[in-house]
Design a protein around this motif. Sequence first.
Motif, short mmCIF file in Angstrom:
data_model
loop_
_atom_site.label_atom_id
_atom_site.label_comp_id
_atom_site.label_asym_id
_atom_site.label_seq_id
_atom_site.Cartn_x
_atom_site.Cartn_y
_atom_site.Cartn_z
N THR A 347 -12.53 23.59 -22.93
CA THR A 347 -12.56 24.95 -22.41
C THR A 347 -11.11 25.43 -22.34
O THR A 347 -10.19 24.74 -22.79
N GLU A 348 -10.89 26.59 -21.73
CA GLU A 348 -9.51 27.04 -21.56
C GLU A 348 -8.73 26.11 -20.64
O GLU A 348 -7.51 25.98 -20.77
N ASP A 418 -16.76 30.97 -13.02
CA ASP A 418 -16.41 31.04 -11.59
C ASP A 418 -14.95 30.69 -11.33
O ASP A 418 -14.63 29.83 -10.49
N ASP A 419 -14.07 31.34 -12.10
CA ASP A 419 -12.64 31.15 -11.91
C ASP A 419 -12.23 29.68 -12.01
O ASP A 419 -11.36 29.20 -11.27
N GLY A 420 -12.89 28.97 -12.93
CA GLY A 420 -12.54 27.58 -13.17
C GLY A 420 -13.24 26.58 -12.29
O GLY A 420 -13.00 25.36 -12.40
N ASN A 421 -14.13 27.04 -11.41
CA ASN A 421 -14.84 26.12 -10.52
C ASN A 421 -16.11 25.55 -11.14
O ASN A 421 -16.81 24.75 -10.52
N ALA A 422 -16.43 25.98 -12.36
CA ALA A 422 -17.62 25.46 -13.05
C ALA A 422 -17.33 25.43 -14.55
O ALA A 422 -16.47 26.17 -15.06
N ARG A 451 -24.69 23.23 -17.00
CA ARG A 451 -23.67 23.83 -16.14
C ARG A 451 -23.31 22.86 -15.02
O ARG A 451 -24.21 22.31 -14.35
N ILE A 452 -22.02 22.64 -14.83
CA ILE A 452 -21.55 21.72 -13.80
C ILE A 452 -20.69 22.50 -12.80
O ILE A 452 -19.69 23.12 -13.17
N ASP A 453 -21.10 22.48 -11.55
CA ASP A 453 -20.28 23.03 -10.47
C ASP A 453 -19.26 21.97 -10.08
O ASP A 453 -19.62 20.93 -9.53
#
Length: 602
Positions: A347-348, A418-422, A451-453
Amino acid sequence: MDSLSSSSSSFISTFSLHLSSLRRPSSSPRLLRINSAVVEERSPITNPSDSNDHRRTSSKPKTLHNRTNLHTSLSSSPAKPRPQMNLATSLFTTVEDVINTFIDPPSRPSVDPKHVLSDNFAPVLDELPPTDCEIIHGSLPPSLNGAYIRNGPNPQFLPRGPYHLFDGDGMLHAIRINDGKATLCSRYVKTYKYNVEKQTGAPVMPNVFSGFNGVTASVARGALSAVRVLTGQFNPVNGIGLANTSLAFFSNRLFALGESDLPYTVRLTESGDIETIGRHDFDGKLAMSMTAHPKTDPITGETFAFRYGPVPPFLTYFRFDSAGRKQRDVPIFSMTSPSFLHDFAITERNAIFAEIQLGMRTNPMDFVLEGGSPVGADKGKTPRLGVIPKYAGDESEIKWFEVPGFNIIHAINAWDEDDGNAVVLIAPNIMSIEHTLERMDLVHALVEKVRIDLVTGIVSRHPISARNLDFAVINPAFLGRRSRYVYAAIGDPMPKISGVVKLEVSKGDRDDCTVARRMYGPGCYGGEPFFVARDPSDPEAEEDDGYVVTYVHDEVTGESKFLVMDSKSPELEIVAAVRLPRRVPYGFHGLFVKESDLNKQR
């Protein structure tokens, strides 16, 4: 796949008397062992010296599929004569024949050449210089100026014993497109293994996926390989890989890849020919091997990769800067067993690795009592996904999440939320992982969205299509970013591919995400699709504005084609079809390189 042949350097890395007066013609004893082949009748090809054009031209070939007599195959194809064997090679070949006949004959379909090399899986018996192609439908769009290159196994020597689909020497099939015209070239990747065996005139290095079936066969072939090394027939330090899995273009170099070895630099010439430059170790900083699926960030130009092996650390992560300079290794000791790790995602912000149920068989008694490959499935193991920051200096920040029943061989894409939280991962889940090596026809790959939180550890997942789909791609400009569309190959069953679908992964959780489909027709099978943007320089272009390309083979007529499909069409409408001058066998992964990048090759 040399991919799975990562066992070669990873899992098993460093691991008749045919005297001339007694030997029959070199074709005979080898051919009678295999009763499956493609009989390829090549039409006369004009001599390049008879034309002002440097390329060869040929008329349509006739290909007959036959499972009864491989001798006919070589008689009707202009294969080059093999070098005369010396005494040592003849002796070793005789010992190998004894092993193949009495100790470990090809008793299972997955390693029986009669089965594995049937139909269009059979190798072509010689290389093809750049040869003109005929456009039989539509026209090639200007955005395809460049080259589509596909890698795959093509054994230099016809197998004399057990042979697995992943064991063949790498051959590249490149269609070079320029101003609406196309040429095809097929060349071996000139690996160390290929060159040694070509000079020797016989197979020298053992087949990893078919050569170590049980203790007796492993000991016998291991001992023979050791003797070959001691007598100087080959040096494993120079690499034992096949480079038969995929390709990558970064740092202005084109690489042929197989994860059992270092990358091999290859070069596509202006005429469309393919040259092998050699093994590339990035100024001595890359050791042993590298994944066949590195990821190049389309924004930063950096490339991320890894290697895996049979001893700790089972996983090592690393990256290359935008200039192609390798950065330091990040060993991952928290991967607790030697898992088969063929692909990963970025990911980024993160890299995502899958520890699956397929890996090195850790119980020696299973190997002793059951035989078979040293790579197998551990059904008692719970698969995990590991998420680590892309620029981590060590493994202290990696987080592991259990995802029961989630076994992936390939990853399609991933992105942050979520701003990098997931993180979200799109990948085909292999529903029956135990059949991956032995019965690919029983494998069903279900594309899932996971999807991983990263804060709570909650993992949610759902399928996005019920079809058997794999070898999936996206618009490369969206790698590591939220993407909307996926183009996936339809297994019928795998490894045969009967069509391609377009998925819209942003649809609802309970919806089938299929929005377009193209079936190739009765008796026609293709390969991995690849997406080419209509205008890659346009930042405002829609994600699916482009073309889907692939090779397709008609098993009835024996004809191979290069297809160009409109990726925005609901039927993936064919906008161009190119008749290829020769059969292109089924293979693995491909890549499109635009003309401007080809001009930068080093």
